[in-house]
Design a protein around this motif. Structure first.
Motif, mmCIF file in Angstrom:
data_model
loop_
_atom_site.group_PDB
_atom_site.id
_atom_site.type_symbol
_atom_site.label_atom_id
_atom_site.label_comp_id
_atom_site.label_asym_id
_atom_site.label_seq_id
_atom_site.Cartn_x
_atom_site.Cartn_y
_atom_site.Cartn_z
ATOM 1 N N MET A 102 68.463 -115.108 60.817
ATOM 2 C CA MET A 102 69.168 -114.464 59.711
ATOM 3 C C MET A 102 69.811 -113.178 60.199
ATOM 4 O O MET A 102 69.158 -112.346 60.834
ATOM 5 C CB MET A 102 68.199 -114.161 58.566
ATOM 6 N N GLU A 103 71.093 -112.995 59.916
ATOM 7 C CA GLU A 103 71.813 -111.787 60.292
ATOM 8 C C GLU A 103 71.601 -110.689 59.237
ATOM 9 O O GLU A 103 71.728 -110.945 58.037
ATOM 10 C CB GLU A 103 73.304 -112.070 60.416
ATOM 11 N N ILE A 104 71.255 -109.492 59.685
ATOM 12 C CA ILE A 104 71.082 -108.355 58.787
ATOM 13 C C ILE A 104 71.797 -107.142 59.369
ATOM 14 O O ILE A 104 72.163 -107.129 60.556
ATOM 15 C CB ILE A 104 69.599 -108.012 58.561
ATOM 16 N N LYS A 105 71.971 -106.124 58.566
ATOM 17 C CA LYS A 105 72.501 -104.851 59.037
ATOM 18 C C LYS A 105 71.329 -103.881 59.157
ATOM 19 O O LYS A 105 70.511 -103.770 58.238
ATOM 20 C CB LYS A 105 73.536 -104.307 58.065
ATOM 21 N N ALA A 106 71.243 -103.191 60.296
ATOM 22 C CA ALA A 106 70.105 -102.306 60.530
ATOM 23 C C ALA A 106 70.551 -101.043 61.248
ATOM 24 O O ALA A 106 71.574 -101.015 61.944
ATOM 25 C CB ALA A 106 69.034 -103.027 61.359
ATOM 26 N N ALA A 107 69.768 -99.973 61.067
ATOM 27 C CA ALA A 107 69.970 -98.732 61.814
ATOM 28 C C ALA A 107 69.191 -98.852 63.118
ATOM 29 O O ALA A 107 67.960 -98.831 63.130
ATOM 30 C CB ALA A 107 69.484 -97.539 61.000
ATOM 31 N N VAL A 108 69.899 -99.005 64.209
ATOM 32 C CA VAL A 108 69.287 -99.268 65.509
ATOM 33 C C VAL A 108 69.133 -97.969 66.296
ATOM 34 O O VAL A 108 70.052 -97.139 66.340
ATOM 35 C CB VAL A 108 70.141 -100.271 66.312
ATOM 36 N N THR A 109 67.951 -97.792 66.896
ATOM 37 C CA THR A 109 67.732 -96.721 67.860
ATOM 38 C C THR A 109 68.057 -97.281 69.239
ATOM 39 O O THR A 109 67.275 -98.065 69.781
ATOM 40 C CB THR A 109 66.261 -96.244 67.826
ATOM 41 N N PRO A 110 69.208 -96.928 69.836
ATOM 42 C CA PRO A 110 69.613 -97.546 71.103
ATOM 43 C C PRO A 110 68.699 -97.169 72.267
ATOM 44 O O PRO A 110 68.288 -98.015 73.051
ATOM 45 C CB PRO A 110 71.039 -97.025 71.327
ATOM 46 N N LYS A 111 68.409 -95.861 72.382
ATOM 47 C CA LYS A 111 67.536 -95.343 73.429
ATOM 48 C C LYS A 111 66.719 -94.190 72.854
ATOM 49 O O LYS A 111 67.061 -93.645 71.812
ATOM 50 C CB LYS A 111 68.353 -94.838 74.634
ATOM 51 N N LYS A 112 65.662 -93.827 73.549
ATOM 52 C CA LYS A 112 64.800 -92.738 73.079
ATOM 53 C C LYS A 112 65.608 -91.470 72.850
ATOM 54 O O LYS A 112 66.357 -91.022 73.707
ATOM 55 C CB LYS A 112 63.690 -92.465 74.098
ATOM 56 N N GLY A 113 65.456 -90.899 71.653
ATOM 57 C CA GLY A 113 66.082 -89.630 71.339
ATOM 58 C C GLY A 113 67.524 -89.709 70.891
ATOM 59 O O GLY A 113 68.109 -88.682 70.528
ATOM 60 N N GLU A 114 68.115 -90.902 70.880
ATOM 61 C CA GLU A 114 69.519 -91.032 70.495
ATOM 62 C C GLU A 114 69.675 -91.256 68.995
ATOM 63 O O GLU A 114 68.755 -91.726 68.312
ATOM 64 C CB GLU A 114 70.177 -92.185 71.252
ATOM 65 N N GLU A 115 70.835 -90.921 68.467
ATOM 66 C CA GLU A 115 71.117 -91.114 67.050
ATOM 67 C C GLU A 115 71.132 -92.598 66.692
ATOM 68 O O GLU A 115 71.388 -93.462 67.536
ATOM 69 C CB GLU A 115 72.461 -90.483 66.678
ATOM 70 N N PHE A 116 70.887 -92.870 65.412
ATOM 71 C CA PHE A 116 70.903 -94.244 64.920
ATOM 72 C C PHE A 116 72.323 -94.785 64.875
ATOM 73 O O PHE A 116 73.277 -94.057 64.592
ATOM 74 C CB PHE A 116 70.293 -94.313 63.513
ATOM 75 N N GLU A 117 72.459 -96.080 65.123
ATOM 76 C CA GLU A 117 73.728 -96.779 65.014
ATOM 77 C C GLU A 117 73.543 -97.971 64.067
ATOM 78 O O GLU A 117 72.607 -98.753 64.230
ATOM 79 C CB GLU A 117 74.196 -97.276 66.381
ATOM 80 N N ILE A 118 74.408 -98.093 63.072
ATOM 81 C CA ILE A 118 74.335 -99.220 62.151
ATOM 82 C C ILE A 118 74.955 -100.443 62.825
ATOM 83 O O ILE A 118 76.140 -100.441 63.184
ATOM 84 C CB ILE A 118 75.062 -98.919 60.829
ATOM 85 N N LYS A 119 74.147 -101.486 63.010
ATOM 86 C CA LYS A 119 74.579 -102.681 63.732
ATOM 87 C C LYS A 119 74.058 -103.948 63.058
ATOM 88 O O LYS A 119 73.148 -103.892 62.219
ATOM 89 C CB LYS A 119 74.066 -102.649 65.181
ATOM 90 N N GLU A 120 74.632 -105.087 63.481
ATOM 91 C CA GLU A 120 74.128 -106.396 63.061
ATOM 92 C C GLU A 120 73.037 -106.832 64.028
ATOM 93 O O GLU A 120 73.203 -106.773 65.251
ATOM 94 C CB GLU A 120 75.259 -107.429 63.062
ATOM 95 N N VAL A 121 71.886 -107.242 63.467
ATOM 96 C CA VAL A 121 70.812 -107.812 64.282
ATOM 97 C C VAL A 121 70.289 -109.057 63.576
ATOM 98 O O VAL A 121 70.641 -109.341 62.431
ATOM 99 C CB VAL A 121 69.666 -106.804 64.523
ATOM 100 N N LYS A 122 69.406 -109.783 64.255
ATOM 101 C CA LYS A 122 68.852 -111.008 63.702
ATOM 102 C C LYS A 122 67.377 -110.821 63.360
ATOM 103 O O LYS A 122 66.652 -110.096 64.056
ATOM 104 C CB LYS A 122 68.982 -112.158 64.696
ATOM 105 N N LEU A 123 66.943 -111.503 62.293
ATOM 106 C CA LEU A 123 65.522 -111.585 61.970
ATOM 107 C C LEU A 123 64.989 -112.948 62.390
ATOM 108 O O LEU A 123 65.706 -113.954 62.298
ATOM 109 C CB LEU A 123 65.295 -111.409 60.465
ATOM 110 N N PRO A 124 63.732 -113.032 62.828
ATOM 111 C CA PRO A 124 63.131 -114.335 63.134
ATOM 112 C C PRO A 124 63.004 -115.192 61.877
ATOM 113 O O PRO A 124 63.182 -114.716 60.752
ATOM 114 C CB PRO A 124 61.749 -113.959 63.683
#
Length: 354
Positions: free
Chosen positions: A1-23
């Motif tokens: 399932m495709e969702i929109k999420a606030a992703v932490t790309p690397k430690k200490g970096e700002e969040f990025e809103i991206k498409e990710v999948k749920l199991p």
């Protein structure tokens, strides 16, 4: 399932809103359309430390509407309004003895999040990763709530507010007419202040560095406030109480503050603490002389399915007006919400997601 999420790309970096999948949904899973998610201190730790394995999706104070459930789920059904709390296995000795916050697998189940090479969210923060449009979680995480409470407000009940209130009511258990000092009156500390008033404490002393927080603490039940930038907290507490307080809660994790909290305890006084980001040291004799105790508290030793509905009842009765501490943000403004939380301009940010 495709969702929109606030992703932490690397430690200490700002969040990025991206498409990710749920199991895929499994037999004990609950899929929730997230309405709001609170921002808590532990989310800051998840972003800025090695707690998780980025890229990851944080968020552990979710509220929403049940979208679908697995074949073996009995606690909730499609359309139910829910708050999502921490994960527990349900099988270890502590879980079976009604202490799920001390689950033997607590770290494994809660303190990780990871998006794999297929862009799938395989490990979910506190079993939920609620900084997303949908959350896949286990039945044990989910607390069904009445539909007559504003669902947009309910999210912080799943962690921060539960922690503060339950540490007072279920860990310290102050007697009616007793005294308590709360060090650090952010959302956790203010929840403790309200709980102390519910418990019938006579002296409820709020200690902080910010006058605006102390003013709200007084509005929510504090009988005295101390700005520790301007006054010696230990001396002031003993002036108010005579011999010190019987109960105390530290929400700061700061060594110097914890030392002061112990020094301001009366004979047989108890100090609970809830933050573990920092180490602290207490002279051994400060505890031995006077029979004082220091108690660690995770989630206030609460059973969410019992305690969160209790907090909602208190809210409806006007005894737990946690709405006075929240500030709403749009999902896209997540980095601004974190900034405002860290600089102290807001107490409890809530992201409006769905």
């Amino acid at each position: 399932m495709e969702i929109k999420a606030a992703v932490t790309p690397k430690k200490g970096e700002e969040f990025e809103i991206k498409e990710v999948k749920l199991p895929e949904l499994t037999s004990k899973d609950v899929l929730i359309k997230v309405v709001t998610s609170g921002i808590c201190h532990t989310d800051v730790s998840g972003r800025d430390t090695d707690m998780v394995n980025p890229p990851s999706v944080l968020g552990h104070e979710g509220s929403g509407i049940v979208e679908s459930v697995g074949d073996e789920v009995t606690a909730v059904e499609k359309g139910d309004h829910v708050v999502v709390s921490f994960s527990s296995c349900g099988e270890c000795e502590n879980c079976l003895n009604d202490h799920p916050a001390y689950c033997k697998k607590y770290g494994e189940l809660n303190l990780n999040s990871h998006i794999d090479e297929t862009n799938t969210l395989v490990d979910r923060f506190f079993g939920q990763s609620s900084f997303a449009t949908y959350s896949l979680t286990n039945e044990r995480n989910v607390v069904k709530i009445d539909k007559d409470i504003d669902l947009t407000l309910a999210a912080p009940l799943g962690c921060g507010l539960q922690t503060g209130a339950s540490t007072v009511l279920n860990v310290l258990k102050p007697e009616e007419g007793s005294s308590i000092a709360v060090y650090g009156v952010g959302s956790v500390g203010l929840s403790a202040i309200m709980a102390a008033k519910i418990a019938g404490c006579k002296n409820i002393i709020a200690v902080d560095l910010h006058d605006n927080r102390l003013e709200l603490a007084e509005e929510l039940g504090a009988t005295a406030t101390i700005n520790s930038k301007n006054e010696n907290a230990v001396d002031k507490i003993k002036e108010i109480t005579g011999n010190g307080v019987e109960n105390a809660l530290d929400t700061t994790g700061v060594d110097e503050v914890i030392e002061q909290a112990v020094a301001a305890l009366d004979t047989f006084g108890k100090l609970a603490f809830v933050v573990t980001d920092f180490g602290f040291s207490i002279p051994f004799m400060d505890l031995v002389i006077g029979g004082r105790q220091i108690i660690g508290s995770t989630q206030g030793d609460a059973i969410p399915q019992k305690f969160i509905p209790q907090l909602i009842d208190y809210y409806k009765e006007g005894k737990f007006p946690f709405d006075k501490m929240v500030t709403m943000y749009e999902f896209d403004d997540i980095n601004k919400a974190f900034e405002d939380s860290e600089n102290g301009s807001v107490l409890k940010p809530i992201l409006k997601i769905g």
